[in-house]
Design a protein around this motif. Structure first.
Motif, short mmCIF file in Angstrom:
data_model
loop_
_atom_site.label_atom_id
_atom_site.label_comp_id
_atom_site.label_asym_id
_atom_site.label_seq_id
_atom_site.Cartn_x
_atom_site.Cartn_y
_atom_site.Cartn_z
N ARG A 220 0.84 -1.19 0.00
CA ARG A 220 0.00 0.00 0.00
C ARG A 220 0.88 1.25 0.00
O ARG A 220 0.46 2.33 -0.40
CB ARG A 220 -0.89 -0.03 1.25
N ALA B 240 1.18 2.65 -3.41
CA ALA B 240 -0.02 3.38 -3.80
C ALA B 240 0.01 4.79 -3.21
O ALA B 240 -0.34 5.77 -3.87
CB ALA B 240 -1.26 2.62 -3.32
N ASP C 192 -2.08 6.90 -5.79
CA ASP C 192 -3.07 6.04 -6.44
C ASP C 192 -4.46 6.67 -6.34
O ASP C 192 -4.93 7.01 -5.26
CB ASP C 192 -3.05 4.67 -5.76
N THR D 277 -7.33 5.49 -6.42
CA THR D 277 -8.32 4.79 -5.57
C THR D 277 -8.28 5.32 -4.14
O THR D 277 -9.20 5.07 -3.35
CB THR D 277 -8.03 3.27 -5.53
N ALA E 259 -10.70 8.45 -4.19
CA ALA E 259 -12.07 8.14 -4.61
C ALA E 259 -13.00 8.23 -3.40
O ALA E 259 -12.58 7.99 -2.27
CB ALA E 259 -12.12 6.74 -5.22
N ARG F 207 -15.26 7.46 -0.47
CA ARG F 207 -15.42 6.25 0.32
C ARG F 207 -16.78 6.23 0.96
O ARG F 207 -17.61 7.11 0.73
CB ARG F 207 -14.33 6.19 1.40
#
Lengths: 256, 256
Positions: free
Chosen positions: A13, A16, A21, A23, A26, A28
């Motif tokens: 992670r 990321a 990253d 995501t 994004a 949640r």
DNA sequence: CTGTACGCCGTACACCGTACAACGTATCGA
DNA sequence: TCGATACGTTGTACGGTGTACGGCGTACAG
């Protein structure tokens, strides 16, 4: 000893986080996040700069961000990873001026001095293992690319270029670590260099026997006198950098 | 952060321990001592060698010696001082063969390799600050004297000799620290180099963009391919030592 | 023989990184 | 619209660290 810094579940992670990253940003499900990973890293950096690496505790970082200690772990996997993020961020902020058509020696001097400036401003960097296996983030990559470009035109092959850069940075890291250690020794002992020698004079008088250690005593004294201290960072830098570049010159001139 | 390693009361009990001050072995009043400072240092050393520096805790040392944790403090002022004693003892045990009439380059190579051997056998040494402000014990002094003698006949002045030796040892220390870090990274992540790259391939594919980092990607791959790993300790050693000696050659040849 | 200096040790404190479970919140699927 | 559910936040707690402190018993000095 915190083992297995990067878990097995989802691989790294940290990567990321390093590369931002999408995501991660994004929308949640749960409640709004009250901070960002960046803020956590920034808080940790300011703590390290102001009060040293030892002051970077999860609790202290949390307080500076304004969340509870455990919330930090929702932004960053753990402390080792936080250190990685700090390192990469610092490298990202380094200046990367274009290499003009100066001599390779001038360019490598610039590389060395930029790194020295970084490790002087953020001396705690010398305490984290940042050389051999650095975090592969955008900052480290950009810095690596920029410094490799300094070797353009030297005639060195790929493998040699990499080795030469590692060698140069190794010197800088080693020097700055010594400088940092020396500074800390006088700083947090609240005892000046001279005071220490004076206080321990009786014991040292017997220990530093010129008969047993003729060269050590003579040269140690000479070095101390020449620099006004047991160790002069500036003198060591001048000397070491010149030697390092001379050593590379033997290689580069042969390649040209 | 343990501050003020050497207290103010009697200046530097560490020095007394290092030099085996006779007042330490003189008959005391209380009950028989059930151990010696040497045994404590030895226990700490074996612990560090077997299980790393992190395993050297006061409690663990105490257990190995066969006393309670707090009793350790009657043999040694505190943990930083214990580390100093460990370092000096190791340096005292280093071989110091007489310098035959070999070339200075051969002698300095021997110095470098002896230090590399030490830092490889006791890799944890690279984690303690041992270069800039080493403990002034008999081991460190003897080593310093011996290594300075390797410069006899080079024509270098006292100050230059000291700087040159520091430079050489700095390279060795820096190299061994990198080697140690690299070894630890693969060891305690329980993940081989190849595994790591494979697991993170998806993220790295986007990160390591040849368009953004042309030299870094190309040279990184070339270096990895050439050595069969991302970083080869032996190759870096050969390269770095040659460069270091070349750099000193420029100075020494000028002095002769 | 007694006073006392000293070795030994159990307990305790402040601090560390972080596992865990409880609880509240915001989004998604129906 | 309304659970269900996933997620953020947090307090507490655990096992670890170095070491300060005070009680206790030992062995030497007088």
């Amino acid at each position: 000893m915190t083992d297995s810094s990067t878990g097995a579940g989802e691989p790294s992670r940290t990567l990321a986080l390093l590369w931002g990253d999408p995501t991660l940003t994004a929308p949640r499900k749960g409640p709004r996040r009250s901070a960002t990973p960046d803020q956590v890293v920034e808080a940790a950096l300011s703590l390290a700069d102001e009060r040293g690496l030892a002051a970077v505790t999860v609790r202290a970082v949390a307080e500076r961000v304004g969340v509870s200690a455990m919330s930090v772990y929702t932004y960053v996997p753990g402390k080792p990873e936080l250190l990685d993020l700090m390192v990469d961020r610092l490298h990202l902020a380094m200046p990367r001026p274009p290499w003009r058509s100066r001599s390779w020696r001038r360019r490598l001097t610039d590389v060395a001095e930029a790194n020295r400036a970084l490790l002087t401003t953020h001396a705690w960097l010398t305490e984290v293992a940042a050389l051999s296996r650095p975090p592969l983030g955008p900052g480290v990559m950009a810095k690596y690319e920029h410094e490799l470009a300094a070797f353009d035109g030297t005639g060195l092959g790929d493998v040699e270029t990499d080795a030469a850069l590692t060698f140069l940075l190794g010197f800088v890291q080693s020097h700055c670590r010594s400088a940092h250690d020396a500074a800390r020794a006088t700083t947090d002992s609240a005892m000046s260099d001279a005071d220490w020698w004076a206080a321990n004079q009786p014991v040292l008088a017997r220990a530093l026997d010129p008969a047993a250690y003729p060269r050590a005593v003579r040269i140690g004294a000479a070095a101390g006198e020449a620099h006004g201290a047991a160790w002069s960072a500036d003198a060591a830098w001048e000397f070491g950098l010149a030697r390092t570049l001379d050593g590379l010159a033997a290689l580069i001139d042969a390649a040209a």
